[in-house]
Design an enzyme around this catalytic site. Structure first.
Site, PDB file in Angstrom:
ATOM      1  N   TRP A 121      -7.062   2.714   4.978  1.00  0.00           N
ATOM      2  CA  TRP A 121      -6.646   3.805   4.106  1.00  0.00           C
ATOM      3  C   TRP A 121      -6.840   3.439   2.648  1.00  0.00           C
ATOM      4  O   TRP A 121      -6.773   2.272   2.263  1.00  0.00           O
ATOM      5  CB  TRP A 121      -5.191   4.224   4.371  1.00  0.00           C
ATOM      6  CG  TRP A 121      -4.143   3.197   4.017  1.00  0.00           C
ATOM      7  CD1 TRP A 121      -3.586   2.267   4.843  1.00  0.00           C
ATOM      8  CD2 TRP A 121      -3.532   3.015   2.732  1.00  0.00           C
ATOM      9  NE1 TRP A 121      -2.670   1.519   4.168  1.00  0.00           N
ATOM     10  CE2 TRP A 121      -2.613   1.945   2.875  1.00  0.00           C
ATOM     11  CE3 TRP A 121      -3.654   3.642   1.498  1.00  0.00           C
ATOM     12  CZ2 TRP A 121      -1.838   1.493   1.801  1.00  0.00           C
ATOM     13  CZ3 TRP A 121      -2.888   3.194   0.428  1.00  0.00           C
ATOM     14  CH2 TRP A 121      -1.988   2.132   0.586  1.00  0.00           C
TER      15      TRP A 121
ATOM     16  N   ASN B 298      -5.472   0.326  10.786  1.00  0.00           N
ATOM     17  CA  ASN B 298      -6.005   1.492  10.083  1.00  0.00           C
ATOM     18  C   ASN B 298      -6.585   1.114   8.735  1.00  0.00           C
ATOM     19  O   ASN B 298      -6.108   0.180   8.081  1.00  0.00           O
ATOM     20  CB  ASN B 298      -4.910   2.536   9.853  1.00  0.00           C
ATOM     21  CG  ASN B 298      -4.507   3.266  11.105  1.00  0.00           C
ATOM     22  OD1 ASN B 298      -3.673   2.777  11.868  1.00  0.00           O
ATOM     23  ND2 ASN B 298      -5.088   4.439  11.331  1.00  0.00           N
TER      24      ASN B 298
ATOM     25  N   THR C 288       0.479 -11.057   5.850  1.00  0.00           N
ATOM     26  CA  THR C 288       1.807 -11.599   5.596  1.00  0.00           C
ATOM     27  C   THR C 288       1.655 -12.904   4.824  1.00  0.00           C
ATOM     28  O   THR C 288       0.986 -13.822   5.309  1.00  0.00           O
ATOM     29  CB  THR C 288       2.553 -11.854   6.919  1.00  0.00           C
ATOM     30  OG1 THR C 288       2.783 -10.608   7.565  1.00  0.00           O
ATOM     31  CG2 THR C 288       3.886 -12.535   6.677  1.00  0.00           C
TER      32      THR C 288
ATOM     33  N   SER D  30      -2.610  -5.033  11.058  1.00  0.00           N
ATOM     34  CA  SER D  30      -2.619  -3.576  11.229  1.00  0.00           C
ATOM     35  C   SER D  30      -4.026  -3.160  11.617  1.00  0.00           C
ATOM     36  O   SER D  30      -4.940  -3.983  11.635  1.00  0.00           O
ATOM     37  CB  SER D  30      -2.170  -2.860   9.943  1.00  0.00           C
ATOM     38  OG  SER D  30      -3.084  -3.101   8.882  1.00  0.00           O
TER      39      SER D  30
ATOM     40  N   ASP E  87      -6.333  -6.985   6.462  1.00  0.00           N
ATOM     41  CA  ASP E  87      -5.061  -7.246   7.128  1.00  0.00           C
ATOM     42  C   ASP E  87      -5.242  -7.293   8.643  1.00  0.00           C
ATOM     43  O   ASP E  87      -5.484  -6.255   9.270  1.00  0.00           O
ATOM     44  CB  ASP E  87      -4.084  -6.138   6.724  1.00  0.00           C
ATOM     45  CG  ASP E  87      -2.745  -6.228   7.419  1.00  0.00           C
ATOM     46  OD1 ASP E  87      -2.394  -7.321   7.898  1.00  0.00           O
ATOM     47  OD2 ASP E  87      -2.041  -5.204   7.469  1.00  0.00           O
TER      48      ASP E  87
ATOM     49  N   ASP F 171      -1.502 -13.235  11.076  1.00  0.00           N
ATOM     50  CA  ASP F 171      -1.495 -12.039  10.233  1.00  0.00           C
ATOM     51  C   ASP F 171      -1.863 -12.381   8.799  1.00  0.00           C
ATOM     52  O   ASP F 171      -1.065 -12.961   8.057  1.00  0.00           O
ATOM     53  CB  ASP F 171      -0.107 -11.404  10.288  1.00  0.00           C
ATOM     54  CG  ASP F 171      -0.016 -10.111   9.494  1.00  0.00           C
ATOM     55  OD1 ASP F 171      -1.061  -9.635   8.991  1.00  0.00           O
ATOM     56  OD2 ASP F 171       1.102  -9.586   9.363  1.00  0.00           O
TER      57      ASP F 171
ATOM     58  N   TYR G  58       4.808   0.583   7.502  1.00  0.00           N
ATOM     59  CA  TYR G  58       4.742  -0.846   7.228  1.00  0.00           C
ATOM     60  C   TYR G  58       6.165  -1.323   6.985  1.00  0.00           C
ATOM     61  O   TYR G  58       6.698  -1.194   5.885  1.00  0.00           O
ATOM     62  CB  TYR G  58       3.878  -1.150   6.003  1.00  0.00           C
ATOM     63  CG  TYR G  58       2.418  -0.784   6.155  1.00  0.00           C
ATOM     64  CD1 TYR G  58       1.531  -1.643   6.803  1.00  0.00           C
ATOM     65  CD2 TYR G  58       1.921   0.411   5.640  1.00  0.00           C
ATOM     66  CE1 TYR G  58       0.194  -1.322   6.943  1.00  0.00           C
ATOM     67  CE2 TYR G  58       0.580   0.738   5.769  1.00  0.00           C
ATOM     68  CZ  TYR G  58      -0.279  -0.132   6.422  1.00  0.00           C
ATOM     69  OH  TYR G  58      -1.616   0.197   6.551  1.00  0.00           O
TER      70      TYR G  58
END
Length: 392
Positions: free
Chosen positions: A101, A99, A281, A97, A94, A278, A139
């Protein structure tokens, strides 16, 4: 899945809002819109097994790449691992963003999204280093909650030493039945929660890439073996035509840049407006005023929930939408920006890819745009590049 359900899924996904050729690494990407414990599930699990055991890589002038898979066009994800020994995950890459996880072994079984996916167990990894800082990643209207840990992270056997990531102990319902377990953020550190250094930055700092950039080729109508490519550290000129057009990043947070103008039917939709590229998206998110204008010009009727539909019989007569970026015009035709969706009775509807999210005053160019135009995210020069993607 009926028309409204498809729209809800798409909008939720949207909210989760001269080069060296040596040693370029490609990551398998798998686009998929929905996920059930059926054939789709098997594909997701097989992608991990292929990464672990089949070793389907090829070395050539553009580096090594893995076999790709394709299901649908709404989300792209690939395979990564954490720890020693490796624990494998399907992960969504992505650029919206910053991070990384994955679900934690400490996520309770009452959390359905955690229960359905692979989970990281720090006690099983000899390379784990404790951190423990609690963080929350937002988000859109949803949040992922957990704590930070540090371990070795790999994708396509590229090791990232001492990578800090979040072990998620609460994963939102939008990840229920998703084919990926978590998110790998590729944006700038300035938007990383907890000021965590993103994996891409660590890749660059640790000398793992030939060049400090990545590039995306998202195939929109591929077969099971042709889903797309994420290339770490290089650019493959065989995946696009003509030349790349570069524009500077205007704000180093998202991959944000200036669009000179956007028009359709000789109607100007914006001038000197800001946009972000992005991969997280699926559609194209526009400011609310532009949403009304653009769907009016293409004859799309609003469904009352941020989605609009056109008469499928009229699709071929709809106008092009032109984006002027860095002195080059990038055109989306109706076949690019109209998405066909099918309800439970096999009725086909034609949905506009232009949607909006309240509070956003910039354009978010998602997979509909990136799928048409090969995209380079160049951190070394703080710029982004586009060129028409090959379609065969």
């Amino acid at each position: 899945m009926n028309k409204l359900s498809y729209v809800v899924v798409i909008v939720v996904l949207a909210c989760l809002v001269s080069h060296s050729w040596a040693e370029i690494s490609r990551v398998p990407l798998i686009p998929q819109a929905n996920f059930t414990r059926t054939k789709s599930n098997v594909k997701a699990e097989k992608s991990i097994l292929a990464s672990k055991y089949l070793k389907e890589t090829t070395t050539g002038p553009t580096g090594r790449y893995l076999v790709l898979h394709n299901y649908q066009n709404a989300a792209y994800y690939g395979v990564m691992s954490i720890g020693k020994p490796k624990k494998y995950f399907n992960i969504r890459f992505d650029t919206g963003s910053a991070n990384l996880w994955v679900p934690s072994i400490n996520c309770p079984s009452t959390n359905v999204a955690c229960r359905q996916h692979a989970k990281y167990d720090s006690s099983a990894s000899s390379s784990y280093v404790a951190n423990g800082e609690n963080i929350t990643i937002d988000y859109g209207t949803e949040s992922v909650v957990g704590y930070l840990s540090t371990d070795i992270v790999r994708t396509n056997n590229i090791p990232i030493r001492s990578q800090t990531f979040m072990e998620a102990t609460s994963v939102p319902s939008s990840f229920i039945n998703a084919p990926y377990a978590g998110i790998w953020g590729l944006a700038f550190q300035s938007i990383a929660v907890g000021n965590v250094t993103p994996p891409l930055d660590n890749m660059i700092a640790q000398g793992q890439l030939s060049e400090p950039l990545i590039s995306f080729y998202l195939k929109r109508d591929g077969t099971d073996l042709k889903g797309g490519e994420l290339i770490f550290g290089g650019i493959d000129s065989t995946l696009y035509t003509g030349s790349l057009t570069y524009v500077p990043v205007s704000v180093e947070g998202y991959w944000q840049f200036e669009v000179t103008s956007i028009d359709t039917n000789d109607v100007n939709l914006c001038s000197d407006c800001q946009a972000i590229a992005d991969t997280g998206t699926p559609l194209i998110v526009v400011p609310q005023a532009a949403y009304a204008d653009i769907n009016d010009q293409i004859g799309a009727v609003d469904n009352g929930d941020g989605s609009a539909f056109v008469d499928c019989d009229q699709q071929s007569s709809l106008p092009d939408v032109n984006f002027s970026i860095g002195g080059t015009t990038f055109t989306l035709t109706p076949s690019d920006y109209i998405v066909e969706v099918t309800d439970d009775d096999d009725n086909v509807y034609c949905m506009s890819s232009f949607t909006y999210l309240a509070g956003y005053d910039f354009w978010i160019l998602g997979d509909v745009f990136i799928g048409k135009f090969y995209t380079v995210f160049d951190k070394g020069n703080s710029q982004i590049g586009f060129a028409p993607a090959v379609t065969s």
